[in-house]
Design a protein around this motif. Structure first.
Motif, PDB file in Angstrom:
ATOM      1  N   THR A   1      77.293  36.857  81.236  1.00  5.28           N
ATOM      2  CA  THR A   1      77.604  38.035  82.029  1.00  5.28           C
ATOM      3  C   THR A   1      77.929  37.614  83.462  1.00  5.28           C
ATOM      4  O   THR A   1      77.587  36.490  83.879  1.00  5.28           O
ATOM      5  CB  THR A   1      76.412  38.992  82.051  1.00  5.28           C
ATOM      6  OG1 THR A   1      75.299  38.322  82.671  1.00  5.28           O
ATOM      7  CG2 THR A   1      76.031  39.428  80.640  1.00  5.28           C
ATOM      8  N   PRO A   2      78.580  38.475  84.251  1.00  4.15           N
ATOM      9  CA  PRO A   2      78.883  38.105  85.639  1.00  4.15           C
ATOM     10  C   PRO A   2      77.650  37.674  86.431  1.00  4.15           C
ATOM     11  O   PRO A   2      77.711  36.707  87.187  1.00  4.15           O
ATOM     12  CB  PRO A   2      79.498  39.387  86.201  1.00  4.15           C
ATOM     13  CG  PRO A   2      80.118  40.053  85.033  1.00  4.15           C
ATOM     14  CD  PRO A   2      79.208  39.758  83.875  1.00  4.15           C
ATOM     15  N   VAL A   3      76.538  38.381  86.247  1.00  3.45           N
ATOM     16  CA  VAL A   3      75.338  38.042  87.012  1.00  3.45           C
ATOM     17  C   VAL A   3      74.843  36.643  86.645  1.00  3.45           C
ATOM     18  O   VAL A   3      74.463  35.857  87.524  1.00  3.45           O
ATOM     19  CB  VAL A   3      74.234  39.090  86.770  1.00  3.45           C
ATOM     20  CG1 VAL A   3      72.926  38.663  87.435  1.00  3.45           C
ATOM     21  CG2 VAL A   3      74.666  40.450  87.298  1.00  3.45           C
ATOM     22  N   ARG A   4      74.863  36.313  85.364  1.00  4.62           N
ATOM     23  CA  ARG A   4      74.402  34.982  84.946  1.00  4.62           C
ATOM     24  C   ARG A   4      75.345  33.884  85.419  1.00  4.62           C
ATOM     25  O   ARG A   4      74.899  32.797  85.827  1.00  4.62           O
ATOM     26  CB  ARG A   4      74.256  34.954  83.425  1.00  4.62           C
ATOM     27  CG  ARG A   4      73.072  35.767  82.915  1.00  4.62           C
ATOM     28  CD  ARG A   4      73.064  35.893  81.419  1.00  4.62           C
ATOM     29  NE  ARG A   4      71.898  36.638  80.948  1.00  4.62           N
ATOM     30  CZ  ARG A   4      71.771  37.130  79.726  1.00  4.62           C
ATOM     31  NH1 ARG A   4      72.746  36.961  78.844  1.00  4.62           N
ATOM     32  NH2 ARG A   4      70.680  37.793  79.384  1.00  4.62           N
ATOM     33  N   VAL A   5      76.627  34.150  85.383  1.00  8.87           N
ATOM     34  CA  VAL A   5      77.586  33.166  85.883  1.00  8.87           C
ATOM     35  C   VAL A   5      77.354  32.919  87.365  1.00  8.87           C
ATOM     36  O   VAL A   5      77.324  31.768  87.831  1.00  8.87           O
ATOM     37  CB  VAL A   5      79.030  33.636  85.624  1.00  8.87           C
ATOM     38  CG1 VAL A   5      80.022  32.731  86.356  1.00  8.87           C
ATOM     39  CG2 VAL A   5      79.331  33.645  84.136  1.00  8.87           C
ATOM     40  N   VAL A   6      77.182  33.996  88.122  1.00  7.82           N
ATOM     41  CA  VAL A   6      76.942  33.861  89.563  1.00  7.82           C
ATOM     42  C   VAL A   6      75.675  33.055  89.819  1.00  7.82           C
ATOM     43  O   VAL A   6      75.640  32.174  90.696  1.00  7.82           O
ATOM     44  CB  VAL A   6      76.850  35.257  90.210  1.00  7.82           C
ATOM     45  CG1 VAL A   6      76.268  35.164  91.615  1.00  7.82           C
ATOM     46  CG2 VAL A   6      78.227  35.913  90.254  1.00  7.82           C
ATOM     47  N   ALA A   7      74.609  33.330  89.067  1.00  6.75           N
ATOM     48  CA  ALA A   7      73.356  32.598  89.259  1.00  6.75           C
ATOM     49  C   ALA A   7      73.532  31.116  88.959  1.00  6.75           C
ATOM     50  O   ALA A   7      73.041  30.254  89.705  1.00  6.75           O
ATOM     51  CB  ALA A   7      72.264  33.195  88.373  1.00  6.75           C
ATOM     52  N   LEU A   8      74.231  30.799  87.882  1.00  6.89           N
ATOM     53  CA  LEU A   8      74.454  29.393  87.526  1.00  6.89           C
ATOM     54  C   LEU A   8      75.299  28.682  88.579  1.00  6.89           C
ATOM     55  O   LEU A   8      75.035  27.526  88.931  1.00  6.89           O
ATOM     56  CB  LEU A   8      75.127  29.305  86.154  1.00  6.89           C
ATOM     57  CG  LEU A   8      74.247  29.705  84.954  1.00  6.89           C
ATOM     58  CD1 LEU A   8      75.079  29.747  83.679  1.00  6.89           C
ATOM     59  CD2 LEU A   8      73.076  28.737  84.796  1.00  6.89           C
TER      60      LEU A   8
ATOM     61  N   ARG B   1      74.008  42.387  91.781  1.00  9.25           N
ATOM     62  CA  ARG B   1      73.572  43.646  91.167  1.00  9.25           C
ATOM     63  C   ARG B   1      73.599  44.831  92.130  1.00  9.25           C
ATOM     64  O   ARG B   1      73.486  45.975  91.694  1.00  9.25           O
ATOM     65  CB  ARG B   1      72.159  43.478  90.601  1.00  9.25           C
ATOM     66  CG  ARG B   1      72.067  42.457  89.466  1.00  9.25           C
ATOM     67  CD  ARG B   1      70.696  42.430  88.850  1.00  9.25           C
ATOM     68  NE  ARG B   1      70.369  43.708  88.225  1.00  9.25           N
ATOM     69  CZ  ARG B   1      69.162  44.029  87.781  1.00  9.25           C
ATOM     70  NH1 ARG B   1      68.166  43.157  87.929  1.00  9.25           N
ATOM     71  NH2 ARG B   1      68.936  45.190  87.221  1.00  9.25           N
ATOM     72  N   ILE B   2      73.749  44.596  93.409  1.00  8.53           N
ATOM     73  CA  ILE B   2      73.757  45.697  94.368  1.00  8.53           C
ATOM     74  C   ILE B   2      74.980  46.577  94.161  1.00  8.53           C
ATOM     75  O   ILE B   2      74.877  47.804  94.072  1.00  8.53           O
ATOM     76  CB  ILE B   2      73.692  45.152  95.810  1.00  8.53           C
ATOM     77  CG1 ILE B   2      72.285  44.614  96.102  1.00  8.53           C
ATOM     78  CG2 ILE B   2      74.050  46.243  96.816  1.00  8.53           C
ATOM     79  CD1 ILE B   2      72.153  43.897  97.420  1.00  8.53           C
ATOM     80  N   HIS B   3      76.163  45.958  94.086  1.00  7.54           N
ATOM     81  CA  HIS B   3      77.388  46.699  93.787  1.00  7.54           C
ATOM     82  C   HIS B   3      77.648  46.577  92.290  1.00  7.54           C
ATOM     83  O   HIS B   3      78.199  45.582  91.821  1.00  7.54           O
ATOM     84  CB  HIS B   3      78.572  46.141  94.581  1.00  7.54           C
ATOM     85  CG  HIS B   3      78.492  46.418  96.044  1.00  7.54           C
ATOM     86  ND1 HIS B   3      79.452  45.971  96.937  1.00  7.54           N
ATOM     87  CD2 HIS B   3      77.585  47.094  96.791  1.00  7.54           C
ATOM     88  CE1 HIS B   3      79.128  46.366  98.155  1.00  7.54           C
ATOM     89  NE2 HIS B   3      77.995  47.040  98.094  1.00  7.54           N
TER      90      HIS B   3
END
Length: 500
Positions: free
Chosen positions: A48-55, A169-171
């Motif tokens: 997911t976008p959030v997981r990609v960003v975290a990685l 996750r804010i936006h």
């Protein structure tokens, strides 16, 4: 009821792909196959976008750690100059010994040897430093210094991942904007210089809570962040003005009480049991001389005289007050109520620009705010380029002043230029945000019909107080509401004058 897969697919389909809206993002995407196509599938996927960003954030943090390896291996322990020429300086290993952690002294309670009588950091940061010292294994002093930095780096990496995830996750519809944080070069270069990421992570988590309408949780997290670093308390100022304009002062009061309560819970025990150690941070901040990175230093060096610290404190405070008054007026007079992230960036940037010192890691304060306030790759990269130039400039200047070699490092005039580049880069970013506030139709976050995704109770709320008349609707209409030029009136067809 729709299945989990259907719900996820629907949410993914509402995500705004940056490669369709930003030419720089589209050009950069050629490295991984090009922009998202017309027939791209946004179904559920583990990545997911959030997981990609975290990685990505963890990967960039690791690269920043690798950049410090010349210092880790030897430069921290072989004289001052080499750690500057390799641009890998960090406060962490030096303060392990210099602030008594290696000798098992208790912060704020035990007096330190030398000029620094007590630890000069806020209480929650002191706790963070102390916990890291407990985990540090024994051995030779050099080995303990190295391990202390490594333990802190591991803890700060968690903070970096929290910042990236919260920003994503804010936006809700724009999680990919958090790649600005994850890929920011200045973020990776400065992440392990000091302990600022703790406060930045708590602030990002607080802003996530506010965006979900959880005012008390926001306040508690901002209070904890202020117990780690002073700057997060500044966010309460613009939030007051926005809540005033929207008539949401009750939510603001809850947030303010939460912030005050959390700050007191952390500080009161130390304040009561070790008052001299507790107040060291505040007295040190007041007594600190004009230092690196500020325009005050340029004035001092160009005039050839040392500026009186009391006068600088007064003038810097007055400039900050004037800047806050200007930001408040902008918030009340703007044609459409500004977004929370926009004003948050402006007030923190004002503090950075007027302060008498700018340590290179202070850029961390602005990175997530910039990604939320102005998620445009061109402007973000221009600002980051200026910060990277300053990052290199300060270390080259220190190499010049410590090496004794006139041909090594950056002379005073060159360092003054680096400061000017940093100041101009920050002012440029602020100018772009102000332009978005004055011309909300140019605000990239609002082009999809959103109002204030980070605003929580402010998102789509009607205005109840405006200085002058707004030229466009103040926010997204609530169901069954009708928009006037400057205020909301019930009920109607939910359309503003001029809406198609």
């Amino acid at each position: 009821m729709p299945s989990t897969e259907e719900t996820t697919a629907h949410q993914d389909a509402s995500v705004v792909p940056p490669t369709r809206r930003d030419e720089i993002a589209a050009a950069g995407s050629e490295l991984i196959g090009g922009p998202v196509g017309r027939w791209a599938w946004f179904g559920s996927n583990w990545l997911t976008p959030v997981r990609v960003v975290a990685l990505v954030a963890i990967g960039m943090f690791a690269l920043g750690m690798a950049q410090k390896m010349p210092c880790y291996d030897w430069a921290w322990f072989r004289g001052a100059s080499s750690q500057y020429t390799h641009a890998c300086y960090s406060d962490i290993p030096h303060l392990f010994e210099g602030r008594g952690f290696a000798a098992n002294l208790v912060p704020y309670f035990d007096r330190l040897p030398g000029d620094m009588d007590y630890l000069e950091y806020p209480v929650l940061t002191g706790v963070f430093m102390e916990v890291a010292s407990w985990i540090t294994p024994g051995g030779s002093m050099q080995y303990r210094d190295q391990m202390y930095w490594m333990v802190n780096a591991g803890m700060l990496m968690i903070c970096a991942a929290v910042i990236a995830v919260c920003t994503a996750r804010i936006h809700r519809r724009r999680p990919w904007d958090a790649l600005l944080v994850a890929l920011a070069p200045a973020f990776a270069l400065t992440a392990t210089i000091n302990w600022d990421l703790l406060a930045v992570a708590l602030t990002a988590a607080g802003m996530l809570m506010w965006s979900r309408g959880r005012a008390l949780a926001f306040g508690v997290l901002i209070g904890l962040a202020t117990a780690a670093k002073l700057y997060p308390v500044l966010l309460l100022g613009p939030l007051l003005v926005l809540c005033w304009r929207a008539g949401k002062l009750r939510a603001y009061g809850v947030a303010l009480l939460g912030a005050a309560g959390a700050w007191l819970v952390v500080n009161l025990p130390v304040m009561a049991l070790a008052p001299e150690g507790w107040k060291k941070f505040y007295t040190f901040s007041q007594e600190r001389q004009v230092d690196f990175g500020s325009f005050w230093l340029i004035i001092s060096q160009r005039t050839g005289r040392s500026l009186d610290v009391g006068s600088v404190n007064t003038y810097a405070t007055l400039l900050m007050i004037l800047a806050c008054l200007g930001i408040g007026a902008l918030a009340l007079m703007a044609p459409r109520r500004p977004r929370f992230a926009q004003l948050a960036l402006l007030v923190v940037a004002a503090f950075i620009l007027t302060n008498k010192v700018y340590s290179p890691q202070y850029v961390l304060w602005l990175v997530p705010l910039a990604a939320l306030a102005r998620p445009r790759w061109r402007d973000f990269l221009i600002w980051q380029a200026a910060e990277v130039m300053y990052f290199l400039g300060i270390w080259m200047y220190l190499a010049y002043t410590t090496s004794g070699d006139a041909h090594k490092g950056l002379p005073t005039e060159g360092y003054q230029l680096a400061i000017a580049v940093h100041l101009l880069g920050t002012l440029y970013l602020c100018a772009m945000v102000v332009r978005d506030i004055l011309m909300p139709e140019r605000d990239g976050v609002r082009t999809d019909g959103s109002d204030d995704p980070s605003g929580g109770v402010l998102d789509g709320a009607p205005d109840v107080f405006v200085v002058g008349q707004a030229r466009v609707r103040p926010g997204r209409p609530a169901e069954g509401a009708q928009v006037d030029w400057g205020v909301w009136s019930p009920p109607g067809d939910g359309r503003a004058p001029g809406d198609a």
